[in-house]
Design a protein around this motif. Structure first.
Motif, PDB file in Angstrom:
ATOM      1  N   GLN A 232       0.848  -1.183   0.000  1.00 34.25           N
ATOM      2  CA  GLN A 232       0.000   0.000   0.000  1.00 34.25           C
ATOM      3  C   GLN A 232       0.890   1.242   0.000  1.00 34.25           C
ATOM      4  OE1 GLN A 232      -3.234  -0.571  -0.233  1.00 34.25           O
ATOM      5  NE2 GLN A 232      -2.935  -2.781   0.013  1.00 34.25           N
ATOM      6  N   PRO A 233       0.809   2.092  -1.024  1.00 35.80           N
ATOM      7  CA  PRO A 233       1.647   3.304  -1.040  1.00 35.80           C
ATOM      8  C   PRO A 233       1.488   4.153   0.206  1.00 35.80           C
ATOM      9  CG  PRO A 233       0.603   2.972  -3.180  1.00 35.80           C
ATOM     10  CD  PRO A 233       0.001   1.959  -2.251  1.00 35.80           C
ATOM     11  N   SER A 234       0.287   4.180   0.754  1.00 29.42           N
ATOM     12  CA  SER A 234       0.054   5.001   1.945  1.00 29.42           C
ATOM     13  C   SER A 234       0.828   4.488   3.161  1.00 29.42           C
ATOM     14  CB  SER A 234      -1.438   5.049   2.275  1.00 29.42           C
ATOM     15  OG  SER A 234      -1.964   3.746   2.418  1.00 29.42           O
ATOM     16  N   ASP A 235       1.267   3.226   3.134  1.00 28.14           N
ATOM     17  CA  ASP A 235       2.072   2.691   4.237  1.00 28.14           C
ATOM     18  C   ASP A 235       3.404   3.418   4.375  1.00 28.14           C
ATOM     19  OD1 ASP A 235       0.170   0.876   4.918  1.00 28.14           O
ATOM     20  OD2 ASP A 235       1.197  -0.878   4.111  1.00 28.14           O
ATOM     21  N   PHE A 236       3.868   4.012   3.271  1.00 27.96           N
ATOM     22  CA  PHE A 236       5.209   4.592   3.266  1.00 27.96           C
ATOM     23  C   PHE A 236       5.202   6.100   3.484  1.00 27.96           C
ATOM     24  CE2 PHE A 236       5.175   0.702   0.854  1.00 27.96           C
ATOM     25  CZ  PHE A 236       6.238   0.016   1.400  1.00 27.96           C
ATOM     26  N   LEU A 237       4.029   6.717   3.453  1.00 24.85           N
ATOM     27  CA  LEU A 237       3.952   8.155   3.655  1.00 24.85           C
ATOM     28  C   LEU A 237       3.929   8.456   5.150  1.00 24.85           C
ATOM     29  CD1 LEU A 237       1.350   9.075   0.891  1.00 24.85           C
ATOM     30  CD2 LEU A 237       3.848   9.091   0.750  1.00 24.85           C
ATOM     31  N   ALA A 238       4.835   9.341   5.583  1.00 22.32           N
ATOM     32  CA  ALA A 238       4.954   9.720   6.993  1.00 22.32           C
ATOM     33  C   ALA A 238       5.258   8.507   7.874  1.00 22.32           C
ATOM     34  CB  ALA A 238       3.685  10.428   7.462  1.00 22.32           C
ATOM     35  N   ARG A 239       6.016   7.555   7.334  1.00 23.34           N
ATOM     36  CA  ARG A 239       6.389   6.345   8.084  1.00 23.34           C
ATOM     37  C   ARG A 239       7.885   6.096   7.942  1.00 23.34           C
ATOM     38  NH1 ARG A 239       1.789   5.641  11.100  1.00 23.34           N
ATOM     39  NH2 ARG A 239      -0.035   5.801   9.757  1.00 23.34           N
ATOM     40  N   ARG A 240       8.379   5.143   8.734  1.00 23.81           N
ATOM     41  CA  ARG A 240       9.778   4.743   8.648  1.00 23.81           C
ATOM     42  C   ARG A 240       9.873   3.361   7.999  1.00 23.81           C
ATOM     43  NH1 ARG A 240       9.011   7.607  13.987  1.00 23.81           N
ATOM     44  NH2 ARG A 240       7.066   6.575  13.430  1.00 23.81           N
ATOM     45  N   THR A 241      10.805   3.217   7.096  1.00 16.67           N
ATOM     46  CA  THR A 241      10.973   1.964   6.362  1.00 16.67           C
ATOM     47  C   THR A 241      12.440   1.550   6.389  1.00 16.67           C
ATOM     48  OG1 THR A 241       9.139   2.484   4.873  1.00 16.67           O
ATOM     49  CG2 THR A 241      10.709   0.824   4.130  1.00 16.67           C
ATOM     50  N   ALA A 242      12.693   0.301   6.752  1.00 21.63           N
ATOM     51  CA  ALA A 242      14.053  -0.242   6.769  1.00 21.63           C
ATOM     52  C   ALA A 242      14.232  -1.166   5.570  1.00 21.63           C
ATOM     53  CB  ALA A 242      14.306  -1.015   8.060  1.00 21.63           C
ATOM     54  N   ALA A 654      13.227 -11.382  -0.540  1.00 20.94           N
ATOM     55  CA  ALA A 654      13.079 -10.546   0.649  1.00 20.94           C
ATOM     56  C   ALA A 654      11.982 -11.063   1.565  1.00 20.94           C
ATOM     57  CB  ALA A 654      12.766  -9.107   0.236  1.00 20.94           C
ATOM     58  N   ARG A 655      12.074 -10.657   2.827  1.00 21.32           N
ATOM     59  CA  ARG A 655      10.996 -10.914   3.781  1.00 21.32           C
ATOM     60  C   ARG A 655      10.437  -9.547   4.157  1.00 21.32           C
ATOM     61  NH1 ARG A 655      15.126 -13.770   2.141  1.00 21.32           N
ATOM     62  NH2 ARG A 655      15.095 -15.960   2.749  1.00 21.32           N
ATOM     63  N   ILE A 656       9.153  -9.359   3.907  1.00 16.95           N
ATOM     64  CA  ILE A 656       8.550  -8.033   3.975  1.00 16.95           C
ATOM     65  C   ILE A 656       7.507  -7.957   5.075  1.00 16.95           C
ATOM     66  CG2 ILE A 656       7.152  -6.354   2.719  1.00 16.95           C
ATOM     67  CD1 ILE A 656       8.393  -7.325   0.139  1.00 16.95           C
ATOM     68  N   LYS A 657       7.619  -6.932   5.876  1.00 17.81           N
ATOM     69  CA  LYS A 657       6.599  -6.610   6.877  1.00 17.81           C
ATOM     70  C   LYS A 657       6.214  -5.144   6.686  1.00 17.81           C
ATOM     71  CE  LYS A 657       4.162  -6.279  10.717  1.00 17.81           C
ATOM     72  NZ  LYS A 657       3.635  -4.935  10.370  1.00 17.81           N
ATOM     73  N   THR A 658       4.964  -4.877   6.352  1.00 20.98           N
ATOM     74  CA  THR A 658       4.514  -3.507   6.162  1.00 20.98           C
ATOM     75  C   THR A 658       3.515  -3.128   7.243  1.00 20.98           C
ATOM     76  OG1 THR A 658       2.706  -4.150   4.686  1.00 20.98           O
ATOM     77  CG2 THR A 658       4.849  -3.658   3.671  1.00 20.98           C
ATOM     78  N   LEU A 659       3.216  -1.858   7.307  1.00 19.24           N
ATOM     79  CA  LEU A 659       2.295  -1.354   8.321  1.00 19.24           C
ATOM     80  C   LEU A 659       0.939  -2.042   8.245  1.00 19.24           C
ATOM     81  CD1 LEU A 659       1.649   0.776  10.521  1.00 19.24           C
ATOM     82  CD2 LEU A 659       0.970   2.312   8.666  1.00 19.24           C
ATOM     83  N   SER A 660       0.464  -2.309   7.037  1.00 21.87           N
ATOM     84  CA  SER A 660      -0.878  -2.868   6.859  1.00 21.87           C
ATOM     85  C   SER A 660      -0.937  -4.371   7.065  1.00 21.87           C
ATOM     86  CB  SER A 660      -1.399  -2.529   5.454  1.00 21.87           C
ATOM     87  OG  SER A 660      -1.547  -1.145   5.292  1.00 21.87           O
TER      88      SER A 660
END
Length: 693
Positions: A232-242, A654-660
Motif C-alpha cells: 500500500q503506497p500510503s504505508d510509506f507516507l509519513a512512516r519509517r521503512t528499513a 526478501a521478507r517483507i513486513k509492512t504497516l498494513s
C-alpha cells in the motif's frame, strides 16, 4: 489453479481462504497452544500441493468445507499458521529403526531406488510417509459484526480435543491471505490518504510474488501460479521503512520500486509527493544493466532532478558558490581544515571559527561589520585562487576616511553601488583591503606616538573601523600577523578549491527543498566529488527539509508529503548518535510533519535502537552475520526467518513486513523494469488527461 469459490456466493465467507480444499488438504493438528501448533502430514499430501516448504503458510480449521453453513460459532474461524520446522511424532523412533534395518538388509542389486516404495511393503511405506510439522500461529481469520473477514493477531481459544484440519492455501486463496487488510485499517488508510490530498486510498502496487525458499523448483514451478504480493503506497507516507541486506542482493532494486510506486500513486491522483535519494554509490542516478539500461531519472524525465558535486552533463551542481554563500562556505572550510597543522595560528584560528551568518538587518552596526567581513572573505577567496562568478563584484559599506586614504596611497578606487555601498572587482578588492590593513596599522602607530587611543580608522560612531575580528581576516589575506611575521594565512584555503562552484547561482539547499515541494524526485549522487560534501551538504539539506516541514506543521497547516531515502544509514543514525541531531530527529520525529524516512543498511545492529523500534515497514534480504540476525530477530516474527536469511543469497528474495500487514511475507521482489513503468505512466496520463509535469 482455479478456485471453485471464485465465482460463487458462499454461505461462509471464510471458505475462499482454503482454495480447492480437496486438493489443498495436507493434514491434521494434533497439538496446539496459544503460540504454536503441531501438524500431522503425509508425503502424498505434500506432493499433491507441490510440497510444504519451510516458512510456508498453512490454515487450520474445524469447518467442514463441504457444508460450511452447518458450522457452529466456536468452529467458525481459520487459524493462520507458518511452518517453522519439523515436529516429532510418538512413532518416530520406531520408524527410524525400521528405515535403518531396511537399509541394512539391502542386497547389492538394491543399491539404487527401484520404485516409489523403495522395497517397503505397502503398509510399512504408508506408515513411513507420516511426519510432523511445527507451526507458529500468526493469527485467526473470523467474521466481525459486519460480516467482514478480520484477522486477529493471535488465537482466542483452543480445544484439547482438536478437530482442526490443515490446508495449504495456493493461488487465489494465498493471494487473499497475504494481501488481506482489516476493515479498520482500510478506514485509517482512507482517512490518511484524504488528509494527504488523495481522492481515495491509493491503489495497491504489486511488489513481487510469494517465495518461501531459495530452492523454488516445486512451489514456484511452471504449474504453480505465482501469487502476487501488494504493498500500500500510503504505508510509506509519513512512516519509517528499513531496507536491510548485503550489497548486491537487491536493496537498490527495492528502493527503486518503492520510489516508483509512491510517484505513480501520486501522479494517479494528481498529488505532489517530494522524494529525495541520498545516493552514496550512484545506483539511482545512473542507468545500469540491472535496469534494462535505464534509470529513475530517465523514466520520470522532468519530474526527476539529479545533483552531483562535479560538473556532469544532465546534473545540477551540488557544490556551493563560496562567493555567494559565504556563511556555508566558511563553515565547510572550517570543517575541512579541522586537522590542518597550522590551524592553531591565532589569526587563522579566529578566522576559521568566526562564522559568517548574517545578523538581523535591523541591527545596523553588526550588519555593517558583517558586510565588511564578507567583503574581506571574498578577497581572501580571490587571493587563494578561487574562481569568481562572471561579472562578480565585491560590495561593502563605504567609509570616506578609508576610501580617501587608500586613494591617496595609490590603491584602487571603488565604484558606488547604492547608498553608502561601494564595489570592486575581486582582484581590486584584494589590493584595496591589503592597503587598508597597512594604512590602518600605520595610523595606529601615529596615534600611539601622539598619545592618542590607537583606534586606526574609525567609524561614524567613533569605534575602530577595523575591529579585532576584521583584523584577523586582513592578516589572513596579507599572510602576516600584527608583528609582521609571516603566517600561513589564505594558503590554508587553497586545498579546498574543489568544493567551490563559480557557476552555481543561489543556495543549493533552498533549491533542493523547492524541488521537493514541487513534488519532484531529487537524486543526490554522492558517489563523485569531494567526500566531505556528502556529510556537510547532506546534513544541511536534511535539516532544511526538517525545518521547513515543521514550520508548516507548527503553523497549523498540513505539510506536503516528502520521502527521504538514505543509503548506508548506519553512518548517519548509528547507535551512538544523539537523538537530538539532524538525522535521528528526522527518523524519530519526521512523521509528525509528513516526512517519511527510508533507510538502507547492511548492519541493522548498528542502527539506533530507538529508530529500529519505531520502524513500521521492513524489507529484509540476505544477512550473513549472526549478530545482525539476532538484532533483527527482536522485531515482529523475523526470528522465524533467521536460518533462511543467512543461507539464501538470491537477489531480490526478501521478507517483507509492512504497516498494513500483521505478519512477515516472504517475497521475490519484481525487478525494476523501466519499460513497464513507462507504460503505467502513459496509461495514467491517458486516464487522467494529464501529462508528466
Amino acid at each position: 489453479m482455479s478456485n471453485v469459490f471464485d465465482n460463487v456466493v458462499l454461505p461462509n465467507k471464510l471458505m475462499p481462504l482454503l482454495g480447492d480444499f480437496d486438493t489443498n488438504h495436507v493434514g491434521y493438528v494434533y497439538g496446539i497452544d496459544f503460540q504454536m501448533a503441531t501438524v500431522l502430514t503425509n508425503d502424498k499430501w505434500k506432493a499433491r500441493v507441490a510440497g510444504i516448504p519451510h516458512n510456508s503458510f498453512l490454515v487450520a480449521t474445524a469447518i467442514n468445507p463441504q457444508s460450511p453453513a452447518s458450522t457452529n460459532q466456536f468452529d467458525n474461524e481459520l487459524v493462520l499458521l507458518r511452518v517453522v520446522g519439523p515436529a516429532r511424532l510418538p512413532s518416530d523412533a520406531a520408524m527410524l529403526q525400521t528405515r535403518i534395518e531396511h537399509n541394512q538388509r539391502r542386497e547389492v542389486n538394491e543399491r539404487y531406488p527401484s520404485g516409489e516404495t523403495d522395497g517397503f511393503d505397502p503398509m510399512t511405506q504408508s506408515e513411513l510417509q507420516y511426519g510432523g510439522l511445527e507451526c507458529r500461529i500468526l493469527g485467526t481469520f473470523f467474521l466481525d459484526d459486519d460480516g467482514e473477514i478480520k484477522l486477529g493477531s493471535d488465537v482466542e481459544n483452543y480445544f484439547a480435543s482438536t478437530r482442526l484440519r490443515v490446508y495449504k492455501p495456493r493461488a487465489s486463496a494465498l493471494e487473499k491471505i497475504v494481501n488481506h487488510i482489516n476493515a479498520d485499517r482500510r478506514r485509517t488508510m482512507l482517512a490518511d490518504a484524504l488528509a494527504a490530498g488523495f481522492k481515495s486510498a491509493p491503489s495497491p502496487i504489486p511488489i513481487g510474488t510469494v517465495r518461501y525458499t531459495s530452492t523454488s523448483r516445486l512451489h514456484r514451478g511452471k504449474d504453480e501460479p505465482k501469487v502476487p504480493v501488494l504493498i500500500q503506497p500510503s504505508d510509506f507516507l509519513a512512516r519509517r521503512t528499513a531496507v536491510l541486506g548485503m550489497t548486491r542482493i537487491g536493496k537498490s532494486n527495492t528502493v527503486k520500486t518503492t520510489v516508483a510506486s509512491v510517484a505513480t500513486a501520486g501522479r494517479r491522483d494528481g498529488i505532489r509527493i517530494g522524494q529525495i535519494i541520498f545516493d552514496l554509490n550512484g545506483e539511482y542516478s545512473n542507468a545500469n544493466h540491472q535496469d534494462d539500461g535505464s534509470s529513475i531519472a530517465e523514466v520520470f524525465g522532468d519530474d526527476c532532478v539529479r545533483y552531483r558535486a562535479i560538473d556532469t552533463p544532465g546534473f545540477l551542481d551540488l557544490r556551493t558558490n563560496f562567493y555567494e554563500q559565504p556563511a556555508e562556505a566558511l563553515n565547510l572550510i572550517s570543517k575541512l581544515l579541522v586537522n590542518d597543522p597550522f590551524r592553531g595560528q591565532t589569526d587563522l584560528q579566529q578566522f576559521l571559527d568566526s562564522g559568517l551568518e548574517e545578523p538581523e538587518p535591523t541591527d545596523l552596526s553588526n550588519h555593517k561589520r558583517w558586510e565588511q567581513r564578507v567583503a574581506v572573505f571574498q578577497a581572501i577567496l580571490q587571493e587563494a585562487g578561487y574562481p569568481a562568478p562572471a561579472g562578480f563584484q565585491v560590495k561593502f559599506p563605504a567609509n570616506k576616511d578609508v576610501l580617501e586614504a587608500v586613494k591617496n596611497a595609490g590603491g584602487p578606487t571603488p565604484s558606488p553601488a547604492g547608498k553608502g555601498i561601494c564595489s570592486l572587482t575581486p582582484k581590486d578588492a584584494v589590493d584595496f583591503f591589503v592597503a587598508v590593513r597597512r594604512l590602518n596599522y600605520e595610523l595606529r602607530e601615529e596615534q600611539k606616538a601622539s598619545n592618542k587611543p590607537p583606534k586606526g580608522f574609525t567609524s561614524s560612531s567613533g569605534n575602530s573601523w577595523v575591529d579585532p575580528m576584521m583584523e584577523s581576516y586582513l592578516n589572513v589575506l596579507a599572510r602576516e600577523n600584527v608583528t609582521g611575521t609571516s603566517i600561513r594565512g589564505y594558503r590554508a584555503l587553497v586545498s579546498c578549491k574543489e568544493y567551490h562552484s563559480p557557476k552555481r547561482q543561489g543556495d543549493v539547499v533552498q533549491e533542493v527543498v523547492s524541488h521537493l515541494l514541487a513534488g519532484k524526485i531529487v537524486i543526490l549522487d554522492l558517489s563523485a566529488g569531494p567526500v566531505e560534501v556528502r556529510s556537510v551538504l547532506s546534513k544541511r539539506i536534511a535539516q532544511q527539509i526538517f525545518d521547513t516541514s515543521f514550520r508548516i506543521y507548527n503553523a497549523g497547516k498540513t505539510p506536503q508529503n516528502i520521502v527521504i531515502y538514505v543509503e548506508e544509514a548506519h553512518n548517519l543514525i548509528g547507535k551512538k548518535e544523539e537523538l537530538t541531531t539532524t538525522w535521528p530527529r528526522i527518523a524519530k520525529e519526521g512523521a509528525k510533519a509528513k516526512i517519511a524516512f527510508v533507510y538502507a543498511t547492511q548492519e541493522p545492529s548498528s542502527i539506533h535502537p530507538n529508530i529500529l523500534a519505531n520502524t513500521e515497514n521492513w524489507f529484509v534480504t540476505h544477512l550473513n552475520n549472526d549478530d545482525e540476525l539476532k538484532a533483527l530477530g527482536k522485531f515482529y516474527d523475523f526470528a522465524d526467518f533467521t536460518a533462511s536469511l543467512k543461507s539464501a543469497q538470491d537477489v531480490g528474495f526478501a521478507r517483507i513486513k509492512t504497516l498494513s500487514s500483521p505478519f512477515v511475507v516472504p517475497v521475490q521482489i519484481d525487478r525494476f523494469t523501466p519499460a513497464d513503468l513507462k507504460r503505467q505512466l502513459a496509461e495514467i496520463a491517458t486516464t487522467t488527461g494529464t501529462l508528466a509535469r
